[in-house]
Design an enzyme around this catalytic site. Structure first.
Site, PDB file in Angstrom:
ATOM      1  N   ASP A  30       0.853  -1.194   0.000  1.00 18.21           N
ATOM      2  CA  ASP A  30       0.000   0.000   0.000  1.00 18.21           C
ATOM      3  C   ASP A  30       0.894   1.251   0.000  1.00 18.21           C
ATOM      4  OD1 ASP A  30      -3.221   0.546   1.036  1.00 18.21           O
ATOM      5  OD2 ASP A  30      -1.795   2.206   1.028  1.00 18.21           O
ATOM      6  N   ASN A  85     -12.866  -2.976   2.821  1.00 23.79           N
ATOM      7  CA  ASN A  85     -13.733  -1.806   2.863  1.00 23.79           C
ATOM      8  C   ASN A  85     -14.668  -1.855   1.655  1.00 23.79           C
ATOM      9  OD1 ASN A  85     -12.372  -0.794   5.130  1.00 23.79           O
ATOM     10  ND2 ASN A  85     -10.843   0.226   3.871  1.00 23.79           N
ATOM     11  N   GLY A  91     -15.660   2.889   3.776  1.00 23.08           N
ATOM     12  CA  GLY A  91     -14.337   3.501   3.637  1.00 23.08           C
ATOM     13  C   GLY A  91     -13.624   3.156   2.344  1.00 23.08           C
ATOM     14  N   GLN A  92     -14.356   2.586   1.379  1.00 25.88           N
ATOM     15  CA  GLN A  92     -13.706   2.209   0.115  1.00 25.88           C
ATOM     16  C   GLN A  92     -13.438   3.459  -0.722  1.00 25.88           C
ATOM     17  OE1 GLN A  92     -15.864  -0.680  -2.268  1.00 25.88           O
ATOM     18  NE2 GLN A  92     -14.113  -0.990  -3.647  1.00 25.88           N
ATOM     19  N   HIS A  98     -10.389  -5.221  -3.220  1.00 23.17           N
ATOM     20  CA  HIS A  98      -9.072  -5.483  -2.626  1.00 23.17           C
ATOM     21  C   HIS A  98      -9.223  -5.842  -1.163  1.00 23.17           C
ATOM     22  CE1 HIS A  98      -9.947  -1.156  -2.341  1.00 23.17           C
ATOM     23  NE2 HIS A  98      -9.290  -1.171  -1.187  1.00 23.17           N
ATOM     24  N   LEU A  99      -8.310  -6.688  -0.722  1.00 24.07           N
ATOM     25  CA  LEU A  99      -8.186  -7.009   0.693  1.00 24.07           C
ATOM     26  C   LEU A  99      -6.967  -6.258   1.218  1.00 24.07           C
ATOM     27  CD1 LEU A  99      -9.880  -9.395  -0.474  1.00 24.07           C
ATOM     28  CD2 LEU A  99      -8.661 -10.907   1.104  1.00 24.07           C
ATOM     29  N   HIS A 100      -7.113  -5.633   2.362  1.00 26.70           N
ATOM     30  CA  HIS A 100      -5.952  -5.079   3.064  1.00 26.70           C
ATOM     31  C   HIS A 100      -5.442  -6.164   4.006  1.00 26.70           C
ATOM     32  CE1 HIS A 100      -6.786  -0.652   2.318  1.00 26.70           C
ATOM     33  NE2 HIS A 100      -7.998  -1.139   2.116  1.00 26.70           N
TER      34      HIS A 100
END
Ligand code: AMP
Ligand code: ZN
Length: 112
Positions: A30, A85, A91-92, A98-100
């Site tokens: 990120d 998110n 919060g996207q 995507h996965l954090h």
């Protein structure tokens, strides 16, 4: 999808630090890390959000990929967090699923 930043990363059109690839999935760091380890895991095909993901198999593969990465990053034993998110209240900000994967510090609860 043209104009999608994560599609461009998947296509190699804009730079990213790719840490793992395979099975239609890539992971990269990120650009604005929120933890000592902060990776993003994405399908290489464009899917806008979790709401748009029709294939439960792909969702399982993404989660298994995150777990494998956590092991490789050596954050599995201490612990980590996987976050998806979804849409504005979630919060996207980038509308490519995507996965954090977050780790390397203690995570707080409840999240903000
Ligand atoms: P979200 O808010 O869940 O949609 O997360 C989007 C994430 O993508 C944020 O944590 C951003 O820092 C990250 N991000 C946006 N653009 C890039 C990029 N070009 N390379 C790496 N990370 C990015
Ligand atoms: Zn995309």
């Amino acid at each position: 999808m043209s104009g999608c930043v994560f599609c461009k990363i998947a296509a190699g059109e804009i730079p990213a630090t790719i840490v793992k690839k395979g099975n239609g999935i890539i992971a990269f760091t990120d650009m604005n890390p929120q933890a000592p380890t902060h990776l993003l895991i994405i399908p290489t095909i464009h899917i806008g959000s979790l709401n748009d993901a029709k294939d439960p198999g792909l969702l399982g593969n993404l989660l298994a990929f995150a777990r494998e990465l956590a092991k490789e990053q050596k954050i599995d034993a201490r612990g980590y967090r996987v976050v998806v998110n979804t849409n504005p209240d979630g919060g996207q900000t980038v509308f490519h699923l995507h996965l954090h994967l977050l780790g390397g510090r203690v995570m707080n609860w409840p999240p903000g």
